[in-house]
Motif scaffolding. Structure first.
Motif, PDB file in Angstrom:
ATOM      1  N   ILE A 210       0.832  -1.209   0.000  1.00 25.80           N
ATOM      2  CA  ILE A 210       0.000   0.000   0.000  1.00 25.80           C
ATOM      3  C   ILE A 210       0.867   1.259   0.000  1.00 25.80           C
ATOM      4  N   LYS A 211       1.974   1.232   0.731  1.00 30.69           N
ATOM      5  CA  LYS A 211       2.857   2.398   0.788  1.00 30.69           C
ATOM      6  C   LYS A 211       3.451   2.752  -0.573  1.00 30.69           C
ATOM      7  N   LYS A 212       3.577   1.753  -1.444  1.00 28.43           N
ATOM      8  CA  LYS A 212       4.195   1.981  -2.748  1.00 28.43           C
ATOM      9  C   LYS A 212       3.252   2.617  -3.768  1.00 28.43           C
ATOM     10  N   LEU A 213       1.960   2.579  -3.518  1.00 35.74           N
ATOM     11  CA  LEU A 213       0.993   3.046  -4.508  1.00 35.74           C
ATOM     12  C   LEU A 213       1.130   4.538  -4.784  1.00 35.74           C
ATOM     13  N   ASN A 214       0.828   4.913  -6.017  1.00 37.51           N
ATOM     14  CA  ASN A 214       0.912   6.305  -6.491  1.00 37.51           C
ATOM     15  C   ASN A 214       2.346   6.822  -6.494  1.00 37.51           C
ATOM     16  N   ALA A 215       3.272   5.946  -6.804  1.00 37.99           N
ATOM     17  CA  ALA A 215       4.679   6.331  -6.872  1.00 37.99           C
ATOM     18  C   ALA A 215       4.984   7.032  -8.189  1.00 37.99           C
ATOM     19  N   ASP A 216       5.983   7.905  -8.149  1.00 40.50           N
ATOM     20  CA  ASP A 216       6.441   8.613  -9.340  1.00 40.50           C
ATOM     21  C   ASP A 216       7.960   8.682  -9.299  1.00 40.50           C
ATOM     22  N   SER A 217       8.565   9.126 -10.391  1.00 38.27           N
ATOM     23  CA  SER A 217      10.018   9.203 -10.476  1.00 38.27           C
ATOM     24  C   SER A 217      10.536  10.472  -9.802  1.00 38.27           C
ATOM     25  N   LEU A 218      11.816  10.729  -9.951  1.00 40.10           N
ATOM     26  CA  LEU A 218      12.480  11.890  -9.357  1.00 40.10           C
ATOM     27  C   LEU A 218      13.371  12.553 -10.398  1.00 40.10           C
ATOM     28  N   PRO A 219      13.675  13.835 -10.239  1.00 37.47           N
ATOM     29  CA  PRO A 219      14.681  14.471 -11.097  1.00 37.47           C
ATOM     30  C   PRO A 219      16.049  13.828 -10.868  1.00 37.47           C
ATOM     31  N   ILE A 391       9.340  10.875   5.544  1.00 37.31           N
ATOM     32  CA  ILE A 391       8.953  10.217   4.304  1.00 37.31           C
ATOM     33  C   ILE A 391       7.883  11.059   3.629  1.00 37.31           C
ATOM     34  N   ASP A 392       8.152  11.460   2.378  1.00 40.78           N
ATOM     35  CA  ASP A 392       7.232  12.351   1.679  1.00 40.78           C
ATOM     36  C   ASP A 392       6.283  11.587   0.754  1.00 40.78           C
ATOM     37  N   ARG A 393       6.842  10.793  -0.155  1.00 46.55           N
ATOM     38  CA  ARG A 393       6.014  10.037  -1.108  1.00 46.55           C
ATOM     39  C   ARG A 393       6.819   8.889  -1.687  1.00 46.55           C
ATOM     40  N   PRO A 394       6.123   7.875  -2.246  1.00 41.95           N
ATOM     41  CA  PRO A 394       6.851   6.768  -2.870  1.00 41.95           C
ATOM     42  C   PRO A 394       7.462   7.185  -4.201  1.00 41.95           C
ATOM     43  N   VAL A 395       8.586   6.588  -4.551  1.00 43.26           N
ATOM     44  CA  VAL A 395       9.239   6.869  -5.827  1.00 43.26           C
ATOM     45  C   VAL A 395       9.520   5.551  -6.542  1.00 43.26           C
ATOM     46  N   THR A 396       9.481   5.605  -7.874  1.00 41.99           N
ATOM     47  CA  THR A 396       9.763   4.438  -8.698  1.00 41.99           C
ATOM     48  C   THR A 396      10.427   4.895  -9.983  1.00 41.99           C
ATOM     49  N   SER A 438      19.318   8.406 -11.136  1.00 40.70           N
ATOM     50  CA  SER A 438      18.820   8.770 -12.468  1.00 40.70           C
ATOM     51  C   SER A 438      17.309   8.550 -12.493  1.00 40.70           C
ATOM     52  N   GLY A 439      16.593   9.604 -12.832  1.00 43.63           N
ATOM     53  CA  GLY A 439      15.144   9.528 -12.874  1.00 43.63           C
ATOM     54  C   GLY A 439      14.619  10.167 -14.148  1.00 43.63           C
ATOM     55  N   LYS A 440      13.821  11.207 -13.955  1.00 39.44           N
ATOM     56  CA  LYS A 440      13.249  11.887 -15.121  1.00 39.44           C
ATOM     57  C   LYS A 440      13.936  13.221 -15.350  1.00 39.44           C
TER      58      LYS A 440
END
Length: 440
Positions: A210-219, A391-396, A438-440
């Motif tokens: 559940i903690k991983k949901l709505n993950a996004d990348s990083l700069p 912890i702010d948000r999940p990243v992937t 390395s992300g976006k």
């Protein structure tokens, strides 16, 4: 098979030394899927390995037949030994002066019915699904049990025996929200069946998912990075060959010739321990009959010793460290309970002063993206953005990269949350000054 008779017959036939290793195991595998038993299999096996020195050459013979003809065994060994052209020196070990005290505990596995083991998995699967409506699937839910015994007898008077048993529960959960799907895996290994708690395991894997949901990348940039304990153990496992005498013999480790030198951060101590409380990996002796013992492989950043079996120890004119274990038909080198000595603070305290950083919780494709010779690594990762100490948000969809030796010189803190993986590699969470993301 009468081992003493085999040893006496070997001497009559001109063998200088002979050793017999008898290994027996009972392995149970159970899996469930959607409330039904998917697999239920128990496999019992006995393997007898004989190795003997004839004409200064070591030959091996393996059988599962306890009634194998001794003359056939010895004639085969002699023929194999005479075909060898290697100039290597071989040794059958006569025994260590002392062996660690080790209490063989009864984990109760053989007393637990099949129905109870199946029920544990059914409860686990049900609890994972019930934890949150966003959990849509439990694709893997299984139980594995091993009860094993090993005895080593040789012509130098050695006669050792050990027994171990443990149970493993593993489960994967898949969650979905806003068209994004994430999954998490949990593995629990216990030396007592009573310690396998399906409710607790279900909560762990469901929370992770559940903690991983709505993950996004990083700069893309260099961030302060904290590897959570499980991810750090995975990274260390890939580079355990750095500390192996086998790699040193082949000159495939950057630590060659650096014993006694400070190579890593003074915060880092790596231990290999024979007997660790409640570990399923404990070994009072290795597969060559050498006593296992506690040793600091790295002590406050100073590289102290390679791990050795008899062969690599002989090459470096030193003593075996009790790390020779069978791999196929040969004796390889590996740790027993191989771990990073933990620090004092919890993970939450370790990240409290990080303005912006990354907590790495999962690594994928690490073996393909790691160079075990020079330490370079690059792995697809996921985890969490750290913002203002929380912890702010999940990243992937990020890739963490660096060099293992250089990273272990950039350690800022080692946490208190030591955890071992299924291969006996243990790590707490570790904070690094900066690694490339390395992300976006």
């Amino acid at each position: 098979m009468n081992y003493n008779q085999l040893i006496n017959l070997a001497k009559e036939k001109g063998f200088s030394d002979i050793e017999i290793t008898e290994s027996s195991s009972s392995v149970t595998n159970i899996t469930v899927f959607s409330g039904e038993i998917d697999q239920n299999h128990t496999h019992d096996e006995v393997t007898i390995t004989v190795r003997a020195i004839y004409n200064d050459k070591m030959a091996y013979f393996t059988t599962s037949n306890a009634d194998e003809d001794p003359n056939f065994i010895l004639d085969t060994l002699k023929e194999n030994a005479l075909s060898l052209t290697t100039q290597e020196e071989f040794e059958i070990f006569g025994g260590s002066e002392e062996y660690p005290e080790w209490e063989e505990k009864d984990g109760g596995f053989s007393k637990i019915s099949l129905a109870e083991k199946v029920n544990l998995l059914l409860v686990l699967e049900k609890e994972v699904k019930a934890y949150d409506e966003r959990i849509i699937l439990v694709p893997h839910c299984g139980y594995q049990e091993l009860i094993g015994r090993k005895r080593i007898v040789n012509s130098k008077g050695l006669d050792l025996e050990k027994r171990k048993e443990y149970g493993v529960v593993y489960v994967q959960a898949v969650g979905k929200e806003n068209e994004q799907t994430q999954s998490a895996f949990e593995v629990e290994i216990k030396t007592s069946f009573a310690d396998l708690d399906p409710i607790l395991i279900a909560q762990k894997v469901a929370k992770k998912t559940i903690k991983k949901l709505n993950a996004d990348s990083l700069p893309s940039k260099v961030y302060p990075v904290v590897f959570e304990n499980e991810a750090m153990a995975d990274l260390l496992e890939v580079f355990t060959s750095f500390f192996s005498g086998e790699a040193a013999v082949k000159k495939l480790t950057p630590l060659l010739g650096k014993e006694g030198e400070k190579v890593f951060s003074e915060l880092l101590t790596i231990v290999d321990e024979a007997i660790y409380p409640d570990s399923p990996h404990n070994e009072p002796f290795d597969d060559e009959g050498v006593a296992c013992y506690k040793k600091e492989v790295v002590d406050e950043g100073v590289f102290k010793t390679f791990l050795h079996n008899l062969k690599t120890a002989k090459y470096f004119k030193t003593k075996s460290t009790g790390n020779g274990f069978k791999a196929g038909d040969s004796i390889s080198v590996r740790g027993v309970n191989f771990y990073v000595k933990p620090g004092e603070r919890k993970l939450e305290e370790m990240i409290a002063d990080i303005e912006e950083g990354v907590l790495i919780t999962d690594l994928a494709g690490l073996h393909a993206g790691a160079n075990p010779v020079n330490g370079d690594f690059s792995a697809q990762s996921s985890g969490f953005l750290i913002k203002d100490g929380k912890i702010d948000r999940p990243v992937t969809l990020i890739v963490v990269s660096g060099n293992f030796v250089e990273a272990l010189n950039q350690i800022e803190e080692i946490g208190s949350d030591l955890k071992f993986n299924s291969e006996g590699i243990g790590c707490p969470s570790i904070r690094f000054k900066g690694l490339s993301i390395s992300g976006k």
